[in-house]
Design an enzyme around this catalytic site. Structure first.
Site, short mmCIF file in Angstrom:
data_model
loop_
_atom_site.label_atom_id
_atom_site.label_comp_id
_atom_site.label_asym_id
_atom_site.label_seq_id
_atom_site.Cartn_x
_atom_site.Cartn_y
_atom_site.Cartn_z
N PRO A 1 0.79 -1.21 0.00
CA PRO A 1 0.00 0.00 0.00
C PRO A 1 0.83 1.27 0.00
O PRO A 1 1.54 1.56 0.96
CB PRO A 1 -0.81 -0.11 1.30
CG PRO A 1 -0.19 -1.20 2.09
CD PRO A 1 0.93 -1.78 1.33
N GLU A 2 0.72 2.00 -1.06
CA GLU A 2 1.21 3.37 -1.08
C GLU A 2 -0.04 4.24 -1.14
O GLU A 2 -1.15 3.72 -1.00
CB GLU A 2 2.14 3.59 -2.29
CG GLU A 2 3.37 2.69 -2.22
CD GLU A 2 4.39 2.95 -3.31
OE1 GLU A 2 4.52 4.11 -3.74
OE2 GLU A 2 5.04 1.99 -3.75
#
Length: 291
Positions: A2-3
């Site tokens: 997750p960015e």
DNA sequence: CGGCGGTCCTGTCAGC
DNA sequence: TGCTGACAGGACCGCC
């Protein structure tokens, strides 16, 4: 995984499913995470209505009545899943309380938190590697919270400009890639998007940040927004029956131009994409196109 | 203070 | 097959 775009996608999907519902019960299945899950979650949040779900840096904020925000971070391997009352579980799965659905299989391992809502749906926080976290804050004091008081600029805020970027870069004697990924300067950009942004900006990832021109900064600024927006768009389009944070369902990885493409041809000049290590993280780039 | 390396944890995959 | 080591998209801590 997750960015910023993945977290944004999860937040939007979550909000669509849980907004205006009331929390009936919170069960801590395994408190062991980067910070242990506080044991008072249920007593604090029980019978509170969920007002909205917001992203802040790479964190998910579930805001409820009573000035409270449940903060979640996905770390490397965290996922949030919402099972609605219609989700079909077979008898064995019900018995085992299996709630985590992934790649057409229910998986029971590594569930940390279960939130039951008034409509019978259930939110599951699952994190294999335990780098994520779940904690609680007063909504009104969120900016002063330990996790956020040293946060850098939000890419989608008006504070983020080419000029500001130039200012930040000018003072740093380290690679442009590590500056882009430094959450105390700019939030949301992680290892994948840093490579992608620099490729589109035609800038070598090992360039010292302080050597970048105003023009370079303009490119980085423009492509940062462009790539993050495209990725959110790609993620959003795959949201259907449940919220997910993994890259297995037709995400932006189909659009990666350099990340994880070592030895594949550069999409511009056909040279082989190279992979190097910077601060222990993989970087992908084209030697010919990026200077 | 700035920059860097180690570390938290589990799963997966390449190579022997 | 089974073992071993490297590596994975994050971020904090402590050291120089």
């Amino acid at each position: 995984m997750p960015e910023l775009p993945e977290v944004e996608t999860v937040c939007r999907g979550l909000e669509a499913k849980i907004k205006n519902h009331t929390i009936k019960e919170i069960k801590i299945l395994n408190p062991k995470l980067r910070i242990p899950i506080p044991s008072n979650l249920n007593s604090k949040l029980k019978n509170k209505k969920i007002l909205q779900v917001k992203r802040k840096a790479k964190y998910i904020l579930i805001e409820t009545e009573g000035d409270l925000s449940l903060i979640m971070h996905l770390g490397m391997s965290g996922r949030v899943v919402v099972l609605d009352p219609n989700t079909k579980l077979n008898a064995e799965q019900k018995l085992e309380k299996i709630f985590y659905y992934h790649q057409e299989k229910f998986i029971i391992k590594h569930n940390h938190l279960q939130i039951n809502l008034d409509d019978g749906s259930t939110i599951i926080f699952n994190d294999t590697r335990k780098f994520g976290l779940v904690t609680l804050s007063k909504s009104s004091e969120i900016n002063q919270h330990k996790l956020f008081c040293k946060s850098g600029i939000e890419p989608f805020s008006s504070d983020f400009s080419a000029t500001k970027l130039h200012e930040i870069f000018a003072k740093r004697n380290k690679s442009v890639k590590s500056v882009l990924m430094d959450a105390s300067l700019i939030v949301g950009i992680g290892n994948i998007y840093a490579s992608e942004i620099l490729f589109r900006s035609r800038i070598h990832p090992e360039r010292l940040a302080s050597t970048l021109s105003a023009k370079n900064c303009k490119e980085i600024h423009k492509h940062s927004l462009e790539i993050l927006e495209e990725a959110i768009k790609a993620g959003g389009s795959t949201l259907k029956d449940y919220v997910h944070a993994d890259g297995n369902l037709g995400y932006f990885q189909n659009n990666f131009q350099v990340y994880d493409r070592e030895s594949h041809p550069c999409l511009i000049c056909k040279s082989k994409i190279q992979s190097i290590k910077q601060n222990g993280r993989s970087t992908f780039f084209c030697v010919k196109c990026q200077k």
